[in-house]
Scaffold this active site. Sequence first.
Site, PDB file in Angstrom:
ATOM      1  N   GLU A  67       0.856  -1.204   0.000  1.00 39.08           N
ATOM      2  CA  GLU A  67       0.000   0.000   0.000  1.00 39.08           C
ATOM      3  C   GLU A  67       0.883   1.242   0.000  1.00 39.08           C
ATOM      4  O   GLU A  67       1.682   1.444   0.911  1.00 39.08           O
ATOM      5  CB  GLU A  67      -0.902  -0.018   1.252  1.00 39.08           C
TER       6      GLU A  67
ATOM      7  N   GLN B 218     -13.902   6.516   3.909  1.00 36.94           N
ATOM      8  CA  GLN B 218     -14.532   7.302   2.839  1.00 36.94           C
ATOM      9  C   GLN B 218     -16.038   7.528   3.018  1.00 36.94           C
ATOM     10  O   GLN B 218     -16.551   8.545   2.562  1.00 36.94           O
ATOM     11  CB  GLN B 218     -14.250   6.660   1.479  1.00 36.94           C
TER      12      GLN B 218
ATOM     13  N   CYS C 214     -20.188   3.978  -4.093  1.00 40.75           N
ATOM     14  CA  CYS C 214     -21.344   4.562  -3.410  1.00 40.75           C
ATOM     15  C   CYS C 214     -22.238   5.386  -4.331  1.00 40.75           C
ATOM     16  O   CYS C 214     -22.169   6.616  -4.367  1.00 40.75           O
ATOM     17  CB  CYS C 214     -20.944   5.412  -2.215  1.00 40.75           C
TER      18      CYS C 214
ATOM     19  N   ASP D 293     -14.005  -2.483  -4.371  1.00 37.04           N
ATOM     20  CA  ASP D 293     -14.264  -1.687  -5.572  1.00 37.04           C
ATOM     21  C   ASP D 293     -13.509  -2.175  -6.809  1.00 37.04           C
ATOM     22  O   ASP D 293     -13.903  -1.857  -7.928  1.00 37.04           O
ATOM     23  CB  ASP D 293     -13.856  -0.215  -5.339  1.00 37.04           C
TER      24      ASP D 293
ATOM     25  N   LYS E 107     -20.703  -0.554  -5.229  1.00 38.06           N
ATOM     26  CA  LYS E 107     -19.388  -0.554  -4.569  1.00 38.06           C
ATOM     27  C   LYS E 107     -19.438   0.282  -3.288  1.00 38.06           C
ATOM     28  O   LYS E 107     -19.351   1.507  -3.342  1.00 38.06           O
ATOM     29  CB  LYS E 107     -18.342   0.003  -5.540  1.00 38.06           C
ATOM     30  N   THR E 108     -19.582  -0.401  -2.141  1.00 40.16           N
ATOM     31  CA  THR E 108     -19.696   0.305  -0.863  1.00 40.16           C
ATOM     32  C   THR E 108     -18.895  -0.433   0.218  1.00 40.16           C
ATOM     33  O   THR E 108     -18.513  -1.593   0.038  1.00 40.16           O
ATOM     34  CB  THR E 108     -21.167   0.336  -0.377  1.00 40.16           C
TER      35      THR E 108
ATOM     36  N   CYS F 271     -26.611   1.326   1.198  1.00 41.21           N
ATOM     37  CA  CYS F 271     -26.363   2.734   0.903  1.00 41.21           C
ATOM     38  C   CYS F 271     -27.210   3.571   1.858  1.00 41.21           C
ATOM     39  O   CYS F 271     -28.425   3.681   1.675  1.00 41.21           O
ATOM     40  CB  CYS F 271     -26.752   3.019  -0.546  1.00 41.21           C
TER      41      CYS F 271
END
Length: 456
Positions: free
Chosen positions: A75, A83, A203, A340, A348-349, A384
């Site tokens: 990473e 996020q 999202c 994601d 994508k969450t 969501c």
Amino acid sequence: MTARAAAGVLLGGAGRQASRRADHGVRGLASASAAREAPAEERCRLLVVGGGTGGCALAARFSRALGPGQVVVLEPADTHYYQPMFTLVGGGVKPLSASRRPMRQVLPARAKWIQDAAAAFRPEEDLVVTAGGRRLRYDYLIVAMGLQLRFEDVPGLREALALPGSGVGSNYSPLHVEKTWAALRELREGKALFTFPNTPIKCAGAPQKILYLADDHLRRAGRRDAVRLHYHTSLADIFGVKHYANALWPIVKERDIHVALRSELVEVKAEQKQAVFRDLDHPERRTTLEYSFLHATPPQGPPDALRECAALADPASGYLAVDRATLRHARFRNVFGVGDCTNVPTSKTAAAVAAQSAVVHAGLAAAMRGRESATSGYDGYTSCPLVTARGRCVLAEFDFDGQPLETFPLDQRRERWTMYQVKATFMPILYWHLMLRGYWGGPRPMRKILHLGMCR
Ligand code: UQ1
């Protein structure tokens, strides 16, 4: 998995020793100076590419099971962001500082962190080459790289975001999320535009959550009558799941919000404060609107290193090709994906990542023991929390087929204060303390209990 990787799995430490000797042999042929420059090849049991939500959660689960030094996390960033909080930061409810932690603090202590980026995948060799030139060999690979924000795909957007006082912000990036609230605070009159691009995004509710928070802010500030709110979405409906779209239409109507469907932002002229939209059903038709505020959701796509690896990527989308139930690569059986960066057809969450992380954990742990996973596959669960005002939220939860999979035994289509508390107060605690440590695999057990077992 290749024969070489299989041998590594079976031999464990001995396999690693053999590979190290082979590396020395190769290096022995090179000149002394080249040997000094070439970074050493490293080998690990499990390589996790990405230190986002899925990477942290799975690195935590596996480093607990496998012990120190067996899991490597690749990473490049030194900061980890929660996020899902960006909506509230852009809406002036939370400070950006509440959404971030040092990467060191969120990665498991038993995992080895290599601060570098994946530049190339070579799954045939069980190898990842990094931007810094390291060669990382693995027995198993979890790809958890997230996706790429593509601000540059809208001409003028980057320039507009960089221009002080331009009235433009984007909740999608920690670099631009504070500009949203700064611009909203300055907003006195005119038109406020909110966009949803013509690509899959993370999202899918976020582009409209900020619309509702802006509406709420303007009402509280007594300025709502002077500002017109326009939501331009590339989608053919206000939300991809009918069950919730039906609940959102009355909300936008009641709040006097103009919705333009199948409308894509294609250019921003920052100096003139103009945004150009294309009608996706009549691509030759373009409309230019003047704005005093613009919240832009950038087009999004797979990370370059993934898209460029034809052996791993789905040729249509460039995202990691995995089986949607097992999240395992069809050809390279030692490769799994989460979050994601995969081509899994769900929204994508972080909630999707939570449910996926439990499936990947079960599947990979079984694979490491030479078995098939005994648990049921991923059903597409995603959630969501559609913040519709400060203190109000419609908690959407659904599966691959867009069928509601709701945790609480009440009608979650209604705007509720309790659901807002779940989103704004409870979720951050759950995220930092359980999710990132690998103790949260989504709300399924909670759903079963709250529905007394009478649900999926
Ligand atoms: C969830 O699991 C999750 O991931 C940690 C989120 O992201 C922050 C969510 O927003 C939601 C709603 C869930 C689902 C959990 C419950 C208790 C409904």
